[in-house]
Design an enzyme around this catalytic site. Structure first.
Site, short mmCIF file in Angstrom:
data_model
loop_
_atom_site.label_atom_id
_atom_site.label_comp_id
_atom_site.label_asym_id
_atom_site.label_seq_id
_atom_site.Cartn_x
_atom_site.Cartn_y
_atom_site.Cartn_z
N LYS A 50 0.84 -1.21 0.00
CA LYS A 50 0.00 0.00 0.00
C LYS A 50 0.87 1.25 0.00
O LYS A 50 0.62 2.20 -0.74
CB LYS A 50 -0.94 -0.01 1.22
CG LYS A 50 -2.07 -1.03 1.08
CD LYS A 50 -2.89 -1.19 2.35
CE LYS A 50 -3.88 -2.34 2.18
NZ LYS A 50 -4.71 -2.61 3.35
N GLN A 94 -5.04 -1.66 9.41
CA GLN A 94 -4.77 -2.95 8.77
C GLN A 94 -5.31 -4.08 9.65
O GLN A 94 -5.00 -4.16 10.85
CB GLN A 94 -3.26 -3.12 8.53
CG GLN A 94 -2.90 -4.34 7.72
CD GLN A 94 -3.50 -4.34 6.31
OE1 GLN A 94 -3.60 -3.30 5.66
NE2 GLN A 94 -3.90 -5.50 5.83
N ASP A 117 -11.55 2.53 3.82
CA ASP A 117 -11.83 1.09 3.72
C ASP A 117 -13.33 0.81 3.79
O ASP A 117 -13.77 -0.31 3.53
CB ASP A 117 -11.14 0.33 4.87
CG ASP A 117 -9.84 -0.35 4.45
OD1 ASP A 117 -9.67 -0.61 3.24
OD2 ASP A 117 -9.02 -0.63 5.34
N1 GUN Z 1 -7.05 -7.11 5.82
C1 GUN Z 1 -7.45 -7.88 4.80
N2 GUN Z 1 -8.03 -7.13 3.83
C2 GUN Z 1 -7.98 -5.86 4.26
C3 GUN Z 1 -8.42 -4.62 3.70
O1 GUN Z 1 -8.98 -4.53 2.61
N3 GUN Z 1 -8.18 -3.52 4.46
C4 GUN Z 1 -7.57 -3.59 5.67
N4 GUN Z 1 -7.40 -2.46 6.34
N5 GUN Z 1 -7.17 -4.72 6.22
C5 GUN Z 1 -7.37 -5.85 5.51
#
Ligand code: GUN
Length: 281
Positions: A50, A94, A117
């Site tokens: 990211k 996350q 998100d």
């Molecule tokens: N863990 C697994 N998929 C995701 C996601 O799309 N966003 C976040 N923040 N954590 C995750």
């Protein structure tokens, strides 16, 4: 028949390029705060991906990393500070968080207009009322991939395997908003293979490596594999790719399918959040 392989890596690259062009014209860089606690190996890779992708498109990405014993109140205090920081446009936490932390409480603390998100409750409501400015990155990425191979989703039967808050449920809402007939299946579903066999679109997000077999798939169906599980150092999706590709009309590989799209969509959401905040100032 051999399925068309949907190249998520290439499609995501194009999306990032287009986003970078738009961001280049902005007077300031959008800013994304990434909160990560603990030392989960997969999370470390996702976070790094990211950060790298954000930098590439001109989004400033700041990582806040806590050790795995962090107190919930410390993360919540940070989120409050970031909510008030006008230079921060998007905040993500996350997942998964260390077990002693209540993820739902923490996610609810993020201000809605920075929840890139889209995991908090009000964002879920907006999706299901088809009023969302953006939705969760993985399902949005899946929908984007589907639209590269199907011009009109209306009336198609989509079977979603998995009902998680971050993939299965929002995916089902998005497909419903596209006028699909949606069946949500999960670990307690009876006759799963028979149900999947009736699908024009299959989205597998159950976290069971190679579970979906060729006998489950209707000839020509579009199969999107969200799963990613490491077994003995090798990554597998939820779909038995090698056999299903001989029946499906189109299919995503793992890796190189949905994964890169998740990151691209997160960046797009951050840019959208930036534009909304800029225009409301
Ligand atoms: N863990 C697994 N998929 C995701 C996601 O799309 N966003 C976040 N923040 N954590 C995750």
């Amino acid at each position: 028949m051999t399925a068309r392989i949907i190249d998520g890596k290439e499609i995501a690259k194009k999306l990032r390029y287009e986003l970078a062009q738009k961001i280049d014209k902005e007077p300031v860089h959008p800013r994304l705060a990434v909160i990560w606690a603990g030392d989960n190996e997969a999370s470390q890779i996702y976070v790094r991906n990211k950060q790298k992708a954000a930098q590439e498109v001109g989004i400033d990405c700041e990582l806040f990393h806590f050790d795995k014993e962090v107190a919930e109140s410390d993360i919540i205090a940070l989120i409050h500070r970031l909510n008030h920081d006008q230079l921060v446009h998007g905040i993500i936490v996350q997942l998964p968080l260390p077990e002693h932390l209540n993820s739902k409480n923490i996610l609810e603390t993020i201000q809605a207009d920075k929840d890139v998100d889209a995991f908090k409750m009000v964002m879920t409501g907006a999706l299901w009322q088809n009023r969302a400015s953006w939705t969760s990155a993985t399902p949005e990425g899946v929908l984007y991939l589907l639209k590269t191979v199907i011009s009109d989703l209306s009336g198609m039967h989509a079977v979603v395997i998995g009902r998680s808050d971050i993939v299965g449920k929002p995916m089902s809402g998005l497909l419903l908003n596209e006028d699909c007939t949606v069946t949500i299946t999960h670990s307690k579903t009876k006759n799963l293979p028979e149900i999947v066999k009736t699908a024009d679109i299959v989205v597998a997000a159950c976290g069971q490596p190679k579970m979906v077999k060729k006998e489950w798939i209707k000839a020509g169906a579009v199969v999107i594999d969200v799963g990613i599980t490491k077994v003995d150092g090798v990554l597998y999706g939820d779909v038995d790719f090698e056999e299903v590709k001989n029946v499906a009309g189109a299919i995503t590989p793992v890796p190189g399918g949905v994964g890169p799209m998740t990151v691209a969509m997160l960046l797009k959401n951050t840019y959208t959040a930036y534009l909304k905040q800029k225009n409301s100032l």
